[in-house]
Design an enzyme around this catalytic site. Structure first.
Site, PDB file in Angstrom:
ATOM      1  N   ASP A 267       1.134  -1.113   0.073  1.00  0.00           N
ATOM      2  CA  ASP A 267       0.005  -0.070  -0.051  1.00  0.00           C
ATOM      3  C   ASP A 267       0.904   1.115   0.129  1.00  0.00           C
ATOM      4  O   ASP A 267       1.772   1.451   0.803  1.00  0.00           O
ATOM      5  CB  ASP A 267      -0.629  -0.066   1.048  1.00  0.00           C
ATOM      6  CG  ASP A 267      -1.929   0.851   1.004  1.00  0.00           C
ATOM      7  OD1 ASP A 267      -2.528   1.411  -0.128  1.00  0.00           O
ATOM      8  OD2 ASP A 267      -2.713   1.413   2.013  1.00  0.00           O
TER       9      ASP A 267
ATOM     10  N   HIS B 271      -3.986  13.755   1.100  1.00  0.00           N
ATOM     11  CA  HIS B 271      -4.487  12.832   2.292  1.00  0.00           C
ATOM     12  C   HIS B 271      -3.051  12.773   3.327  1.00  0.00           C
ATOM     13  O   HIS B 271      -3.363  12.988   4.776  1.00  0.00           O
ATOM     14  CB  HIS B 271      -4.560  11.415   1.864  1.00  0.00           C
ATOM     15  CG  HIS B 271      -4.482  10.321   2.905  1.00  0.00           C
ATOM     16  ND1 HIS B 271      -5.768  10.184   3.488  1.00  0.00           N
ATOM     17  CD2 HIS B 271      -3.513   9.232   3.146  1.00  0.00           C
ATOM     18  CE1 HIS B 271      -5.386   9.171   4.341  1.00  0.00           C
ATOM     19  NE2 HIS B 271      -4.333   8.729   4.035  1.00  0.00           N
TER      20      HIS B 271
ATOM     21  N   GLU C  60     -10.848   3.939   3.105  1.00  0.00           N
ATOM     22  CA  GLU C  60      -9.661   4.883   2.391  1.00  0.00           C
ATOM     23  C   GLU C  60     -10.029   4.508   1.022  1.00  0.00           C
ATOM     24  O   GLU C  60      -9.912   3.539   0.365  1.00  0.00           O
ATOM     25  CB  GLU C  60      -8.256   4.473   2.678  1.00  0.00           C
ATOM     26  CG  GLU C  60      -8.186   4.678   4.136  1.00  0.00           C
ATOM     27  CD  GLU C  60      -6.629   4.920   4.389  1.00  0.00           C
ATOM     28  OE1 GLU C  60      -5.723   4.245   3.744  1.00  0.00           O
ATOM     29  OE2 GLU C  60      -6.148   5.575   5.422  1.00  0.00           O
TER      30      GLU C  60
ATOM     31  N   GLU D 184      -9.283   4.143  -2.779  1.00  0.00           N
ATOM     32  CA  GLU D 184      -7.957   4.008  -3.278  1.00  0.00           C
ATOM     33  C   GLU D 184      -8.097   3.405  -4.778  1.00  0.00           C
ATOM     34  O   GLU D 184      -9.085   2.817  -4.710  1.00  0.00           O
ATOM     35  CB  GLU D 184      -7.041   3.161  -2.594  1.00  0.00           C
ATOM     36  CG  GLU D 184      -6.513   3.810  -1.385  1.00  0.00           C
ATOM     37  CD  GLU D 184      -5.299   2.949  -0.477  1.00  0.00           C
ATOM     38  OE1 GLU D 184      -4.602   2.438  -1.022  1.00  0.00           O
ATOM     39  OE2 GLU D 184      -5.348   3.032   0.907  1.00  0.00           O
TER      40      GLU D 184
ATOM     41  N   ASP E  80      -9.171   0.439   1.480  1.00  0.00           N
ATOM     42  CA  ASP E  80      -8.495   0.066   2.497  1.00  0.00           C
ATOM     43  C   ASP E  80      -9.265   0.381   3.680  1.00  0.00           C
ATOM     44  O   ASP E  80      -8.838   1.288   4.681  1.00  0.00           O
ATOM     45  CB  ASP E  80      -7.109   0.880   2.405  1.00  0.00           C
ATOM     46  CG  ASP E  80      -6.131   0.660   3.220  1.00  0.00           C
ATOM     47  OD1 ASP E  80      -6.098  -0.387   4.029  1.00  0.00           O
ATOM     48  OD2 ASP E  80      -5.159   1.498   3.569  1.00  0.00           O
TER      49      ASP E  80
ATOM     50  N   ARG F 130      -9.267   3.355  13.014  1.00  0.00           N
ATOM     51  CA  ARG F 130      -8.317   4.689  13.327  1.00  0.00           C
ATOM     52  C   ARG F 130      -7.785   4.677  14.679  1.00  0.00           C
ATOM     53  O   ARG F 130      -6.605   5.117  15.191  1.00  0.00           O
ATOM     54  CB  ARG F 130      -9.220   5.895  13.165  1.00  0.00           C
ATOM     55  CG  ARG F 130      -9.392   6.161  11.606  1.00  0.00           C
ATOM     56  CD  ARG F 130      -8.240   6.171  10.735  1.00  0.00           C
ATOM     57  NE  ARG F 130      -8.644   6.485   9.168  1.00  0.00           N
ATOM     58  CZ  ARG F 130      -7.780   6.336   8.156  1.00  0.00           C
ATOM     59  NH1 ARG F 130      -6.846   5.957   8.321  1.00  0.00           N
ATOM     60  NH2 ARG F 130      -8.327   6.390   7.064  1.00  0.00           N
TER      61      ARG F 130
ATOM     62  N   GLN G 167      -5.072   1.922  14.939  1.00  0.00           N
ATOM     63  CA  GLN G 167      -4.017   2.433  14.066  1.00  0.00           C
ATOM     64  C   GLN G 167      -3.332   3.355  14.991  1.00  0.00           C
ATOM     65  O   GLN G 167      -1.927   3.450  15.063  1.00  0.00           O
ATOM     66  CB  GLN G 167      -4.568   3.153  13.038  1.00  0.00           C
ATOM     67  CG  GLN G 167      -3.346   3.705  12.030  1.00  0.00           C
ATOM     68  CD  GLN G 167      -3.915   4.087  10.864  1.00  0.00           C
ATOM     69  OE1 GLN G 167      -5.028   4.168  10.419  1.00  0.00           O
ATOM     70  NE2 GLN G 167      -2.890   4.768   9.968  1.00  0.00           N
TER      71      GLN G 167
ATOM     72  N   LYS H   4      -5.345  -2.370  10.024  1.00  0.00           N
ATOM     73  CA  LYS H   4      -5.698  -2.498   8.325  1.00  0.00           C
ATOM     74  C   LYS H   4      -6.065  -3.876   7.846  1.00  0.00           C
ATOM     75  O   LYS H   4      -6.628  -3.898   6.763  1.00  0.00           O
ATOM     76  CB  LYS H   4      -4.416  -2.157   7.487  1.00  0.00           C
ATOM     77  CG  LYS H   4      -4.152  -0.658   7.817  1.00  0.00           C
ATOM     78  CD  LYS H   4      -4.961   0.454   7.043  1.00  0.00           C
ATOM     79  CE  LYS H   4      -4.155   1.770   7.303  1.00  0.00           C
ATOM     80  NZ  LYS H   4      -4.649   2.760   6.330  1.00  0.00           N
TER      81      LYS H   4
ATOM     82  N   THR I 165      -9.568  -5.725   3.176  1.00  0.00           N
ATOM     83  CA  THR I 165      -9.431  -4.896   2.204  1.00  0.00           C
ATOM     84  C   THR I 165     -10.466  -5.348   0.947  1.00  0.00           C
ATOM     85  O   THR I 165     -10.431  -6.388   0.847  1.00  0.00           O
ATOM     86  CB  THR I 165      -7.959  -4.779   1.691  1.00  0.00           C
ATOM     87  OG1 THR I 165      -7.127  -4.634   2.949  1.00  0.00           O
ATOM     88  CG2 THR I 165      -7.644  -3.855   0.555  1.00  0.00           C
TER      89      THR I 165
ATOM     90  N   GLU J  25     -10.673  12.444   7.571  1.00  0.00           N
ATOM     91  CA  GLU J  25     -10.640  13.724   6.910  1.00  0.00           C
ATOM     92  C   GLU J  25     -11.764  14.411   6.637  1.00  0.00           C
ATOM     93  O   GLU J  25     -12.041  15.797   7.083  1.00  0.00           O
ATOM     94  CB  GLU J  25      -9.828  13.777   5.525  1.00  0.00           C
ATOM     95  CG  GLU J  25      -8.340  12.999   5.703  1.00  0.00           C
ATOM     96  CD  GLU J  25      -7.874  12.647   4.124  1.00  0.00           C
ATOM     97  OE1 GLU J  25      -7.613  13.777   3.290  1.00  0.00           O
ATOM     98  OE2 GLU J  25      -8.074  11.374   3.643  1.00  0.00           O
TER      99      GLU J  25
END
Lengths: 438, 438
Positions: free
Chosen positions: A138, A145, A210, A212, A244, A248, A251, A264, A268, A384
């Site tokens: 990744d 970001h 996420e 992606e 993804d 949080r 993380q 993570k 996925t 975000e």
């Protein structure tokens, strides 16, 4: 870098009528690959090519002997349960196969009768992960970001000094990659609640997405043999959508010093369809770096990369809450952006990944990293969009979200369109959050 | 957790005479597995079991029909080019196979004549990576290493607050894992020289080793189904030696915020032989945590883990410079330690890795992390042994080393011994640094 050719002609029409409908993701100019079988069957998975609302079953095409020579070989490779053998064949073969399929699916093609018998409606299909993914890497290619999330994780030090020099990447988990439709349990783990000195254990409270793109490696390289920029895209089979999913709170507590892990690797999700680099040729755009920023080191630079290194792929995130589902409303769009805003290109990812001699293999997958654009409504993650959970996101039905709740589904969509070229799409990449294990 | 049984009896002797020699790594109490073929041949790789200086060829044993029933099935699984099928069978089958092999290889066994024909001398063998490694995860289980290296990378903040709560791990690269004998080119990449504001590009100047154990997953778990501590070791097939080569200058510049990437993924070398968890049963010891340290959270704790969670495996690193090789001196020992000093156990790694629902698969590999012991001469990496390159390491022939030079070979060795039990060993894990690509 593949140039435009007859397969990109926007005037082409297919004898598969649904492929000619405006706004459809899979016109004859697209021809993406997936691994599929009939829903609920015990058939073997095999490769297929999307055309309109149908799938051209490559195992059936192989069986019927429609193509011979190197095209027949490519079809045979594509008829396997996963596409690694096709991916290993390389750009000249992929390109020859694309041309042959384009010609055979056009209105008036002699192959119509034979291929008609090889179509399976997409509505009747289920999909598998399209390749045996040996390694999944990744990346972190959106400077927007990286800056947005850096502010939340490291307020004093949002964008680290290496960001503008290195296409930052890290290894991810291959085993938990699933295809669109994946449902997964909310992960459980350790977190450090605000102000606490000891961690807590329980279900993730800040479950995020996420947005992606996934990049499938085609031909590999030998250990010790780096891939230079000039050859980098020859090693790329195609692109898909990739979510993804990210915990949080897990993380934030686990990621130092060795990077994200359990936050993570619980799931996925990728779209089933891989759009080839050649199909995307009309949508190549200049790779623009702000004038004040350092230019890439020579090993990451090339004129071709500067001129046409980026892809202008429109991207969108939809969120469907259980209430929306009950009301049959469909999902609400929470983000719109384009892949053109990425700070590092696909070619730079390949070259950087191999510069130390690391070997890539057919079927390896890269994630682009969250593709947030320059403005906040272009952000590809809830952390975000909600400023770390502080500003709940209003949804059109009056609900709000900071992070994902149980039962929420997230749908990624991607497409390319512009005047003078055929619109092509990626289909969708859908995943659903189930409650944590009781 | 496997208990002692007749296969561990130190009095057992094999009809393979070399297995009975004192100090030999592969007595009948060991019986580790590898994938091998005859050197320089085009034979298929297949599974084998080490006995003395011989390999019992499982493909030949299968062919000869020496065993029937579930043992015959296990032998057939072990006869494949890689051991994933055998690893998937689970502890009761592995244990039954071990018992059958132990009895058949003992002095006076009825199977002697049949099995004698299935022996290949180790001196004539070459080895392959023993499993198709779907995912490789590297942990960080030595608190001594984490503290030593933390001081160098983050002088203000050596041991991060999560260390004593989380068995820190991150995903590594599977494609570049090779077996003992691996030779690899010195990696090239970006580094930030001391005092510089812009990175340089070139060959790594601080190439290092990491003394680790590798842990092969046997049976897997389904996505979403965590493995509890009580079952964790049932999912582990066995252990090998692992050298996690590390480019420290590349690492320092790239590793934030997502962890090591190109500084590690150019090569990882493992020993060919996997010593089963059952073979290690006599060497289980208490897992000791300093009294002042926090106790593990309940999901990472069990009485069995506290009583016998650790393995007392002696470990040693040898360095052979080109001058030593020319002089025929053999390698110089630069580190001696034991796996018993690890802060987190194998069971804790399995349970933590899966607590979020992440799925493990047969053949997955864990690295233990650098197994530095409490004193400096027990450090498993040059960056620790030389205090970040400041104190060159004197070698017995008058040479010194800070980091690895071209042509240097590193040999890891591991063994277990104690009164009242048979000494068993891991063989060696050797790798050689070639010059950077010109």
């Amino acid at each position: 870098m593949t140039m435009l050719n007859e397969t990109h002609d926007p005037a082409l029409r297919s004898w598969v009528a649904s492929a000619n409908l405006a706004g459809n993701d899979f016109p004859i100019q697209n021809l993406p690959f997936a691994s599929f079988r009939r829903q609920g069957s015990t058939e073997a998975f095999r490769g297929g090519v999307a055309i309109g609302d149908q799938i051209l079953d490559l195992a059936a095409v192989h069986q019927a002997g429609v193509f011979t020579g190197n095209i027949g070989q490519a079809v045979r490779a594509g008829a396997q349960p996963q596409l690694n053998d096709l991916m290993a064949l390389g750009t000249p073969v992929w390109s020859a196969l694309r041309l042959a399929l384009s010609r055979a699916l056009r209105e008036g093609a002699a192959e119509q009768a034979a291929l008609q018998a090889c179509l399976v409606p997409q509505a009747q299909a289920e999909y598998g992960v399209p390749a045996r993914i040996g390694d999944y890497t990744d990346f972190y290619t959106s400077v927007h970001h990286a800056t947005n999330i850096g502010k939340l994780f490291r307020p004093d030090n949002p964008l680290l000094p290496n960001y503008k020099w290195i296409p930052i990447g890290y290894h991810g988990r291959a085993s938990s990659i699933g295809v669109s439709g994946q449902q997964f349990r909310r992960p459980v783990g350790q977190t450090l609640p605000p102000g606490a000195t000891q961690p807590s254990f329980g279900p993730c409270k800040r479950l995020d997405i996420e947005l992606e793109l996934g990049i499938f490696v085609g031909t590999g390289n030998e250990l010790g043999d780096p891939v230079a920029m000039a050859q980098a895209e020859d090693h790329v089979f195609g692109l898909c959508l990739l979510n993804d999913w990210s915990a949080r709170d897990i993380q934030a507590w686990e990621y130092q010093p060795l990077g994200p892990f359990l936050s993570k690797n619980f799931a996925t999700t990728i779209s089933p369809w891989i759009v080839t680099v050649e199909a995307l040729a009309p949508y190549r755009v200049a790779f623009e770096r702000p004038a004040d920023d350092p230019q890439p080191l020579p090993y990451l630079d090339s004129e071709a990369n500067r001129q046409r290194g980026a892809f202008d792929i429109q991207l969108q995130v939809g969120l469907e809450t259980p209430k929306m589902r009950e009301a049959g409303q469909g999902d609400a769009t929470i983000c719109r952006t384009s892949y053109r805003h990425a700070y590092w290109t696909v070619a730079q990812m390949v070259t950087h990944h191999t510069v130390n001699g690391c070997n890539l293999q057919p079927g390896d997958l890269f994630g682009s990293g969250t593709l947030s654009g320059p403005t906040l409504d272009q952000a590809g993650a809830l952390i975000e969009l909600t400023a770390g959970g502080k500003n709940p996101l209003p949804l059109p039905n009056g609900e709000t979200r900071t992070f994902l709740e149980d039962g929420d589904a997230v749908v990624l969509r991607g497409w390319c369109e512009k005047p003078g070229a055929a619109r092509i799409g990626f289909g969708e990449c859908r995943g659903t959050v189930l409650p944590a294990r009781g």
